[in-house]
Design a protein around this motif. Sequence first.
Motif, PDB file in Angstrom:
ATOM      1  N   ILE A   8       0.864  -1.177   0.000  1.00 26.76           N
ATOM      2  CA  ILE A   8       0.000   0.000   0.000  1.00 26.76           C
ATOM      3  C   ILE A   8       0.902   1.229   0.000  1.00 26.76           C
ATOM      4  O   ILE A   8       1.622   1.481   0.975  1.00 26.76           O
ATOM      5  CB  ILE A   8      -0.917   0.036   1.238  1.00 26.76           C
ATOM      6  N   ASP A   9       0.865   1.964  -1.094  1.00 26.01           N
ATOM      7  CA  ASP A   9       1.709   3.157  -1.211  1.00 26.01           C
ATOM      8  C   ASP A   9       1.155   4.040  -2.317  1.00 26.01           C
ATOM      9  O   ASP A   9       0.677   3.536  -3.331  1.00 26.01           O
ATOM     10  CB  ASP A   9       3.146   2.748  -1.532  1.00 26.01           C
ATOM     11  N   ASP A  10       1.250   5.349  -2.132  1.00 30.95           N
ATOM     12  CA  ASP A  10       0.753   6.278  -3.148  1.00 30.95           C
ATOM     13  C   ASP A  10       1.807   6.610  -4.203  1.00 30.95           C
ATOM     14  O   ASP A  10       1.510   7.262  -5.184  1.00 30.95           O
ATOM     15  CB  ASP A  10       0.243   7.562  -2.492  1.00 30.95           C
ATOM     16  N   ASP A  11       3.035   6.136  -4.030  1.00 33.70           N
ATOM     17  CA  ASP A  11       4.114   6.386  -4.983  1.00 33.70           C
ATOM     18  C   ASP A  11       4.150   5.255  -6.015  1.00 33.70           C
ATOM     19  O   ASP A  11       4.592   4.140  -5.717  1.00 33.70           O
ATOM     20  CB  ASP A  11       5.440   6.478  -4.232  1.00 33.70           C
ATOM     21  N   GLU A  12       3.691   5.544  -7.225  1.00 29.13           N
ATOM     22  CA  GLU A  12       3.581   4.522  -8.266  1.00 29.13           C
ATOM     23  C   GLU A  12       4.932   3.923  -8.648  1.00 29.13           C
ATOM     24  O   GLU A  12       5.034   2.717  -8.891  1.00 29.13           O
ATOM     25  CB  GLU A  12       2.905   5.102  -9.509  1.00 29.13           C
ATOM     26  N   ASP A  13       5.969   4.749  -8.726  1.00 27.62           N
ATOM     27  CA  ASP A  13       7.297   4.246  -9.084  1.00 27.62           C
ATOM     28  C   ASP A  13       7.811   3.264  -8.034  1.00 27.62           C
ATOM     29  O   ASP A  13       8.323   2.195  -8.358  1.00 27.62           O
ATOM     30  CB  ASP A  13       8.296   5.392  -9.256  1.00 27.62           C
ATOM     31  N   TYR A  14       7.674   3.636  -6.775  1.00 26.98           N
ATOM     32  CA  TYR A  14       8.105   2.761  -5.676  1.00 26.98           C
ATOM     33  C   TYR A  14       7.353   1.433  -5.732  1.00 26.98           C
ATOM     34  O   TYR A  14       7.946   0.368  -5.587  1.00 26.98           O
ATOM     35  CB  TYR A  14       7.890   3.451  -4.324  1.00 26.98           C
ATOM     36  N   MET A  15       6.046   1.516  -5.941  1.00 24.60           N
ATOM     37  CA  MET A  15       5.243   0.292  -5.976  1.00 24.60           C
ATOM     38  C   MET A  15       5.652  -0.599  -7.139  1.00 24.60           C
ATOM     39  O   MET A  15       5.749  -1.811  -6.990  1.00 24.60           O
ATOM     40  CB  MET A  15       3.755   0.623  -6.049  1.00 24.60           C
ATOM     41  N   PHE A  16       5.874  -0.013  -8.298  1.00 23.79           N
ATOM     42  CA  PHE A  16       6.265  -0.796  -9.464  1.00 23.79           C
ATOM     43  C   PHE A  16       7.583  -1.524  -9.202  1.00 23.79           C
ATOM     44  O   PHE A  16       7.689  -2.730  -9.423  1.00 23.79           O
ATOM     45  CB  PHE A  16       6.393   0.110 -10.701  1.00 23.79           C
ATOM     46  N   LEU A  17       8.578  -0.790  -8.726  1.00 18.30           N
ATOM     47  CA  LEU A  17       9.889  -1.389  -8.482  1.00 18.30           C
ATOM     48  C   LEU A  17       9.849  -2.438  -7.373  1.00 18.30           C
ATOM     49  O   LEU A  17      10.457  -3.504  -7.484  1.00 18.30           O
ATOM     50  CB  LEU A  17      10.907  -0.300  -8.131  1.00 18.30           C
TER      51      LEU A  17
END
Length: 98
Positions: A8-17
């Motif tokens: 669960i995170d609002d940072d799309e780049d972080y979630m993707f990686l």
Amino acid sequence: MIKNILLIDDDEDYMFLTKQSLEKLRMFEKVNTLSSGFEALSFITKNCVKDQPGNCPSVIFVDNKMPGMNGFSFLEKFMNITGIVKENFQIYILPSIL
């Protein structure tokens, strides 16, 4: 082997990686991602009731700094969900870098 994990995170780049990294480990059947605590609470309520475990995650990583609901607020609301066995979850609140 852990069956399902939830990020669960609002940072799309972080979630993707992070999702890509976890999938490469091949330790989980499914890595689910959601961008808010509100979505996560709905997902858990739908998928984790005692008589219908579905895609229920056993491990949850939640960002502490998100708009609308931070990690601690998510945890507080999670503890008030009825119909789930809270001891079946490992929840980790992750600090924000910024």
